[in-house]
Design an enzyme around this catalytic site. Sequence first.
Site, mmCIF file in Angstrom:
data_model
loop_
_atom_site.group_PDB
_atom_site.id
_atom_site.type_symbol
_atom_site.label_atom_id
_atom_site.label_comp_id
_atom_site.label_asym_id
_atom_site.label_seq_id
_atom_site.Cartn_x
_atom_site.Cartn_y
_atom_site.Cartn_z
ATOM 1 N N LYS A 114 13.695 60.773 -76.649
ATOM 2 C CA LYS A 114 12.739 60.027 -77.477
ATOM 3 C C LYS A 114 11.305 60.311 -77.025
ATOM 4 O O LYS A 114 10.435 60.591 -77.849
ATOM 5 C CB LYS A 114 13.085 58.532 -77.347
ATOM 6 C CG LYS A 114 12.237 57.592 -78.124
ATOM 7 C CD LYS A 114 12.937 56.247 -78.270
ATOM 8 C CE LYS A 114 12.663 55.268 -77.143
ATOM 9 N NZ LYS A 114 11.291 54.789 -77.073
ATOM 10 N N SER A 115 11.068 60.244 -75.733
ATOM 11 C CA SER A 115 9.704 60.472 -75.224
ATOM 12 C C SER A 115 9.203 61.859 -75.603
ATOM 13 O O SER A 115 8.065 62.030 -76.047
ATOM 14 C CB SER A 115 9.675 60.368 -73.696
ATOM 15 O OG SER A 115 9.887 59.050 -73.286
ATOM 16 N N GLY A 129 6.366 51.364 -79.511
ATOM 17 C CA GLY A 129 5.166 51.280 -78.675
ATOM 18 C C GLY A 129 4.608 52.658 -78.369
ATOM 19 O O GLY A 129 3.383 52.851 -78.316
ATOM 20 N N ASP A 160 13.389 52.180 -68.163
ATOM 21 C CA ASP A 160 14.197 51.973 -69.373
ATOM 22 C C ASP A 160 15.677 51.750 -69.058
ATOM 23 O O ASP A 160 16.445 51.342 -69.931
ATOM 24 C CB ASP A 160 14.046 53.170 -70.322
ATOM 25 C CG ASP A 160 12.620 53.271 -70.854
ATOM 26 O OD1 ASP A 160 11.944 52.233 -70.939
ATOM 27 O OD2 ASP A 160 12.182 54.391 -71.165
ATOM 28 N N ARG A 165 17.657 48.618 -76.251
ATOM 29 C CA ARG A 165 18.294 48.839 -74.938
ATOM 30 C C ARG A 165 19.136 47.637 -74.530
ATOM 31 O O ARG A 165 20.141 47.776 -73.835
ATOM 32 C CB ARG A 165 17.254 49.193 -73.876
ATOM 33 C CG ARG A 165 16.533 50.490 -74.228
ATOM 34 C CD ARG A 165 16.121 51.331 -73.072
ATOM 35 N NE ARG A 165 15.166 52.326 -73.549
ATOM 36 C CZ ARG A 165 15.474 53.533 -74.010
ATOM 37 N NH1 ARG A 165 16.724 53.943 -74.033
ATOM 38 N NH2 ARG A 165 14.535 54.355 -74.442
HETATM 39 C C1 S3P Z 1 7.544 55.877 -72.496
HETATM 40 C C2 S3P Z 1 7.027 55.235 -71.400
HETATM 41 C C3 S3P Z 1 7.538 53.945 -70.920
HETATM 42 C C4 S3P Z 1 8.944 53.694 -71.439
HETATM 43 C C5 S3P Z 1 9.043 53.925 -72.920
HETATM 44 C C6 S3P Z 1 8.676 55.356 -73.246
HETATM 45 C C7 S3P Z 1 6.932 57.153 -72.907
HETATM 46 O O1 S3P Z 1 6.692 52.902 -71.375
HETATM 47 O O2 S3P Z 1 9.343 52.385 -71.136
HETATM 48 O O3 S3P Z 1 10.351 53.664 -73.364
HETATM 49 O O4 S3P Z 1 7.508 57.866 -73.750
HETATM 50 O O5 S3P Z 1 5.850 57.482 -72.397
HETATM 51 P P1 S3P Z 1 5.345 52.498 -70.610
HETATM 52 O O6 S3P Z 1 4.389 53.620 -70.722
HETATM 53 O O7 S3P Z 1 4.857 51.262 -71.322
HETATM 54 O O8 S3P Z 1 5.753 52.218 -69.192
#
Ligand code: S3P
Length: 435
Positions: free
Chosen positions: A25-26, A103, A323, A395
Amino acid sequence: MPTTFAVTVQPAQRMRGRVRPPGDKSISHRYAMLAAIADGPSMIHGYSTGADCASTLTCLRALGVPIEQLKRDRATGIQLDILGLQVGGLQPPSTTLDAGNSGSTMRMLSGILAAHPFRATITGDSSLRRRPMRRIIVPLERMGARVSADDGRPPLTIVGTDRLKAIDFQPDVPSAQVKSAVLFAGLHADGMTRVVEPISTRDHTERALEAFGAQIGRAGTSVAIRGGQRLIGGTFHVPGDISSAAFWMVAAAALPGSDVTIEHVGLNPSRTGILAILQRMGAQIKTAVAHAQAGEPIGTIHVRHADLQPATIAPEDVPGVIDELPVLAALATHGGELSVSGAQELRVKESDRISALADGLRLMGGDIDEQPDGFHVRGRNRLRGGEVDAKNDHRLAMAFAIAALGATGPTVIHDAGAAGVSYPEFFTVLESLRA
Ligand code: S3P
């Protein structure tokens, strides 16, 4: 948007088989965003099938980016053709941008929007509208954008500028999304932008920028980017998501006689914290890196059950497993014990993951204490099962399902459809691994 439905999960004896997890996903978000502002076309293979990554595509399309989905396949994910509009080339949107539950979409895309001289509003679902955005508003305003929000929460209205100033920025919280937003803005700014993190977070943005031809400076926990560089489109393959694979790794670690192999999974060291923790909790794990694509190592993970050991996760371990903490709590319910501290960030994820996790595990008969910055799970007694609510959090839906495998009775998970945010195939794969 993932649909809302309840799923009943029956206890399992053991889990056996091979799984190829969905595209990371990232990395999917980053490749789509960088392809959108690169020179020329990009082909992306193995793009995540989750709703979050679809939200990124919806937003990019609304910003004028031509994106064609060439294929969608359960085994190999989505294949995309994205025509880049060049750095600074996004078009003003005619509607409000909708990041859904994501987010990552909202925070990282805001870094790019800050550099475009138009007004754009970005919102999301009820969960995303509760999440803190000051962490990106502060640096993007220092760089010269104007960002208005509702007491630091979405919707965000960004009035960008093509004259962003480079900054040196030290975020208060370790967050790869914040780091990425500032680096994406820095790519468009005048001069050298630097982010110094309190603890290093996942480095997919750094690796992706380099794969798209940009130069990045890295030293310790600091990353720097010079503005004015161009990105070059190309062909990219997204590795499988280790955070999705974590559910099967934990299921195998939890149930005696289990043996699961994860194929084509990303093994970036900033994401493999879960392997070290699983080993500390007793699991037998073997990994093999097969090759690297765009600077991201890819390989296999093989997990077998062994007796669970008590373990502690300290604040400095947290960014590496942020995560995976809900599913590690689920593992502890299978006869282990886990104590986590320094994880207050869990309270501002898709749900308040500390209280929603504690509520759900308790409803299943679990023994869990909640702290402001963590939790303590004792797995002495088997769970009984019951009815739990995933609270619009993918999750948690999946973590409750993995806990449910060790219960004496069935567990009904309300809002289980939330799993579709990152892993729409989750419940089908779960059934296929029961041996
Ligand atoms: C992510 C960073 C993390 C993670 C999220 C994905 C990313 O969040 O929890 O699921 O893709 O950079 P944070 O940057 O708020 O820690």
